[in-house]
Design a protein around this motif. Structure first.
Motif, PDB file in Angstrom:
ATOM      1  N   ILE A 136      78.459  42.600 -44.990  1.00 24.43           N
ATOM      2  CA  ILE A 136      79.632  42.038 -45.835  1.00 24.43           C
ATOM      3  C   ILE A 136      80.552  40.876 -45.182  1.00 24.43           C
ATOM      4  N   VAL A 137      81.151  40.138 -46.035  1.00 24.62           N
ATOM      5  CA  VAL A 137      82.388  39.358 -45.313  1.00 24.62           C
ATOM      6  C   VAL A 137      83.538  39.662 -45.907  1.00 24.62           C
ATOM      7  N   SER A 138      84.706  40.017 -45.077  1.00 26.49           N
ATOM      8  CA  SER A 138      85.995  40.490 -45.492  1.00 26.49           C
ATOM      9  C   SER A 138      86.934  40.004 -44.855  1.00 26.49           C
ATOM     10  N   ARG A 139      87.982  40.983 -44.873  1.00 21.23           N
ATOM     11  CA  ARG A 139      89.368  40.318 -44.516  1.00 21.23           C
ATOM     12  C   ARG A 139      89.952  41.582 -43.740  1.00 21.23           C
ATOM     13  N   THR A 140      90.909  41.391 -42.796  1.00 21.90           N
ATOM     14  CA  THR A 140      91.557  42.605 -42.158  1.00 21.90           C
ATOM     15  C   THR A 140      92.119  43.330 -43.038  1.00 21.90           C
ATOM     16  N   LEU A 141      92.910  42.906 -44.321  1.00 23.50           N
ATOM     17  CA  LEU A 141      93.577  43.515 -45.174  1.00 23.50           C
ATOM     18  C   LEU A 141      92.622  44.539 -45.872  1.00 23.50           C
ATOM     19  N   LEU A 142      91.607  44.120 -46.025  1.00 22.99           N
ATOM     20  CA  LEU A 142      90.444  44.931 -46.740  1.00 22.99           C
ATOM     21  C   LEU A 142      89.700  45.963 -46.157  1.00 22.99           C
ATOM     22  N   VAL A 143      89.331  45.659 -44.797  1.00 28.12           N
ATOM     23  CA  VAL A 143      88.480  46.656 -43.924  1.00 28.12           C
ATOM     24  C   VAL A 143      89.464  47.425 -43.095  1.00 28.12           C
ATOM     25  N   LYS A 144      90.650  47.163 -42.895  1.00 27.60           N
ATOM     26  CA  LYS A 144      91.457  48.214 -41.982  1.00 27.60           C
ATOM     27  C   LYS A 144      91.024  49.678 -42.418  1.00 27.60           C
ATOM     28  N   GLY A 145      90.791  50.330 -41.492  1.00 27.95           N
ATOM     29  CA  GLY A 145      90.388  51.949 -41.679  1.00 27.95           C
ATOM     30  C   GLY A 145      88.950  52.141 -41.961  1.00 27.95           C
ATOM     31  N   LEU A 146      88.162  51.072 -42.059  1.00 21.51           N
ATOM     32  CA  LEU A 146      86.953  51.285 -42.200  1.00 21.51           C
ATOM     33  C   LEU A 146      86.234  51.193 -40.953  1.00 21.51           C
ATOM     34  N   GLU A 147      84.919  51.382 -40.927  1.00 21.19           N
ATOM     35  CA  GLU A 147      84.308  51.538 -39.665  1.00 21.19           C
ATOM     36  C   GLU A 147      82.707  50.812 -39.925  1.00 21.19           C
ATOM     37  N   PHE A 148      82.380  50.088 -38.957  1.00 22.64           N
ATOM     38  CA  PHE A 148      80.883  49.598 -39.107  1.00 22.64           C
ATOM     39  C   PHE A 148      80.152  49.567 -37.759  1.00 22.64           C
ATOM     40  N   ASP A 149      78.998  49.132 -37.797  1.00 22.29           N
ATOM     41  CA  ASP A 149      78.291  49.347 -36.521  1.00 22.29           C
ATOM     42  C   ASP A 149      78.488  48.012 -35.827  1.00 22.29           C
ATOM     43  N   HIS A 150      78.791  46.909 -36.645  1.00 22.21           N
ATOM     44  CA  HIS A 150      79.035  45.611 -35.715  1.00 22.21           C
ATOM     45  C   HIS A 150      80.179  45.069 -36.395  1.00 22.21           C
ATOM     46  N   ALA A 151      80.740  44.298 -35.670  1.00 24.28           N
ATOM     47  CA  ALA A 151      81.899  43.491 -36.346  1.00 24.28           C
ATOM     48  C   ALA A 151      81.794  42.210 -35.733  1.00 24.28           C
ATOM     49  N   ILE A 152      81.808  41.028 -36.498  1.00 22.89           N
ATOM     50  CA  ILE A 152      81.940  39.716 -35.858  1.00 22.89           C
ATOM     51  C   ILE A 152      83.207  39.039 -36.446  1.00 22.89           C
ATOM     52  N   VAL A 153      84.069  38.770 -35.885  1.00 21.34           N
ATOM     53  CA  VAL A 153      85.510  38.351 -35.933  1.00 21.34           C
ATOM     54  C   VAL A 153      85.663  36.870 -35.788  1.00 21.34           C
ATOM     55  N   ASP A 154      86.001  36.132 -36.742  1.00 19.72           N
ATOM     56  CA  ASP A 154      86.419  34.589 -36.794  1.00 19.72           C
ATOM     57  C   ASP A 154      87.871  34.624 -36.283  1.00 19.72           C
ATOM     58  N   ALA A 155      87.959  34.612 -34.955  1.00 13.43           N
ATOM     59  CA  ALA A 155      89.287  34.664 -34.074  1.00 13.43           C
ATOM     60  C   ALA A 155      90.366  33.407 -34.395  1.00 13.43           C
ATOM     61  N   ASP A 156      89.652  32.301 -34.543  1.00 18.91           N
ATOM     62  CA  ASP A 156      90.318  31.279 -34.895  1.00 18.91           C
ATOM     63  C   ASP A 156      91.169  31.269 -35.996  1.00 18.91           C
TER      64      ASP A 156
END
Length: 515
Positions: free
Chosen positions: A456-476
């Motif tokens: 999935i593609v999502s935002r911090t507001l929606l995935v906070k509290g969730l856990e995934f195997d891998h996270a790819i963060v668009d830090a910019d």
């Protein structure tokens, strides 16, 4: 089994208060942990145990991401005799708590999990005369009145009576996200039942757009007893210990506004084009993957560019669905319905708009496209033409199915499209409008939780509290240390950071210094 009352004695729901029984206080030991980097053994600070939490009357626990907060709640609920009310903020959080309860074997009769919003609405709606509730299908800012109405209801004896007869105690998760009116509701509950709250000020990312959230330093210690904080990064234990230790270290650095050098970290730093970087990184990974951005439109566009391999996650309110249903309700023209349906499909599928945008003008002007102009999308256009001439919910469903079988397109907003079809399928003759049906469909998601896709593609507001195997963060795209910390703590096996500069520099959060 423990159940505490405000007088400090243990009680049973079936037998009432057991006079003269003293409260057994459980203490947890200092446990050594082997730090992989140093190879040495250090004594960690005492952590709150499930026994300690379950025995308290009013208490709070600071719990950094991945340090076992959900596990602690599940164990504490299991130790409590009676039924616990567990409140959180998002329906994804509700789902995470339910899944953890199941994995820990907590009997279903021992807990009720709900969002604070859902709890407030349910009680206010059940007693509209006492609460003053008028709007039973709130959206956006309309929830403010729901909270006020719930507070009004809480002043009546019936609120006290129902809570005492229904629950033994209450746990409130993710407390850093509480608005001030939600905090008022929790304090009303805490005057009736033993109340334990858990959260992390470093994950308080809902303090935006004028929304006033609870002040942890001001509002919490004066009302609740502080228990030892959680500190062991269980999420990464035995799967990526180095990442877990690094996450623990940068939490403090991000709070202080110190630079974070990605080249000296166990995460993968990529400075190249995000689209290709994501596809290349995902091709090397098994399991669940979340790509985290900032703004809804950016996330939807990215999911489209990724050709539907990743699905874009929707917010709980699902405003695009509500607006679609509202527009259908306010128009009785079949041609207008066809135009709205076509536009809605454009926002969910790749490749559709470039192929079919010319047909919008036909329906907007009250005309039907001829077969000679349709080409490969003949089945969809025929279904839309039928809708234009005979507007009905059944015809809308037929159009949706036609889009499902359109060749050479990819569905990248699968949740939105699925909820639209669920809304149409749930419509009954006695329903007054589609928007109310759409609200009921999303309310079911609030109650039951939703099943997330593997990519999935999502935002911090929606995935906070969730856990995934891998996270790819668009830090910019992330501009605050709290956002960055939440995003970086979602993946347990790996973290990939997309950033032009390998050194992250952000302003200080300054929320941990006095805690």
């Amino acid at each position: 089994m423990l159940h505490t009352r405000r007088n400090g004695t243990k009680t049973s729901l079936s037998r009432g208060i057991l006079e003269g029984q003293s409260l057994k206080i459980w203490r947890c030991l200092k446990l050594p942990i082997l730090h992989k980097r140093s190879g040495s053994c250090e004594n960690l600070p005492m952590e709150t145990s499930a026994e300690m939490l379950a025995s308290e009357d009013r208490a709070f626990v600071i719990a950094p991401a991945g340090c076992g907060k959900t596990e602690l709640i599940a164990h504490a609920v299991n130790l409590t005799e009676g039924r616990s009310l567990v409140l959180t903020h998002t329906h994804s959080g509700v789902n995470a708590l339910r899944n953890r309860m199941r994995r820990q074997g907590v009997p279903r009769h021992k807990y009720q999990i709900d969002t604070i919003a859902g709890f407030a609405l349910k009680y206010a709606r059940s007693f509209p005369y006492l609460s003053g509730l008028i709007n039973t299908s709130p959206v956006k800012g309309e929830w403010n009145q729901v909270y006020r109405d719930a507070i009004s209801l809480s002043r009546h004896r019936i609120f006290d009576t129902i809570l005492r007869n229904s629950y033994t105690d209450v746990y409130v998760d993710e407390y850093q996200d509480c608005r001030t009116d939600q905090h008022d509701i929790v304090m009303r509950i805490a005057n009736i039942l033993p109340c334990k709250i858990l959260g992390d000020p470093m994950q308080g990312i809902f303090d935006f757009a004028g929304q006033k959230t609870v002040d942890w330093e001001r509002d919490i210690p004066t009302n609740f007893k502080r228990l030892p904080a959680l500190s062991i990064p269980h999420r990464w234990k035995d799967v990526n210990d180095d990442l877990g230790q690094w996450i623990t270290e940068i939490r403090i650095r991000l709070d202080r506004g110190e630079a974070v050098d990605l080249r000296e970290s166990p995460c993968e730093w990529i400075s190249s084009d995000p689209q290709n970087a994501i596809l290349e990184s995902a091709s090397r990974k098994n399991g669940s993957i979340v790509v985290i951005g900032k703004w809804p439109k950016e996330c939807h566009n990215l999911a489209s560019l990724l050709h539907g391999i990743f699905s874009s996650m929707e917010e709980l309110e699902c405003n695009d669905l509500m607006n679609f249903a509202k527009n259908l309700d306010s128009n009785d023209s079949g041609y207008r319905w066809a135009s709205l349906m076509l536009r809605f499909a454009f926002s969910c599928f790749t490749n559709l708009q470039t192929r079919m945008k010319e047909f919008i003008a036909y329906y907007d002007s009250g005309n039907i496209p001829s077969n000679n102009e349709v080409g490969v999308d003949q089945d969809v256009i025929e279904a839309l033409n039928q809708l234009a001439e005979s507007p009905a919910v059944d015809t809308l469903i037929a159009v949706a199915h036609a889009f499902d079988h359109t060749p050479d397109v990819h569905l990248y907003r699968r949740e939105l499209w699925s909820e639209m079809k669920a809304t149409l399928s749930s419509y009954q003759d006695e329903d007054t409008n589609l928007k109310d049906v759409a609200w009921r469909v999303r309310d079911r998601a609030r109650i039951r939780g939703r099943r997330l896709e593997n990519r999935i593609v999502s935002r911090t507001l929606l995935v906070k509290g969730l856990e995934f195997d891998h996270a790819i963060v668009d830090a910019d795209k992330l501009t605050t240390p709290k956002e960055m910390y939440v995003a970086m703590t979602r993946g347990r096996l790996s973290l990939t950071v997309l950033a032009e500069d390998p050194i992250l520099r952000m302003p200080a959060a300054n929320v941990l210094a006095n805690l």
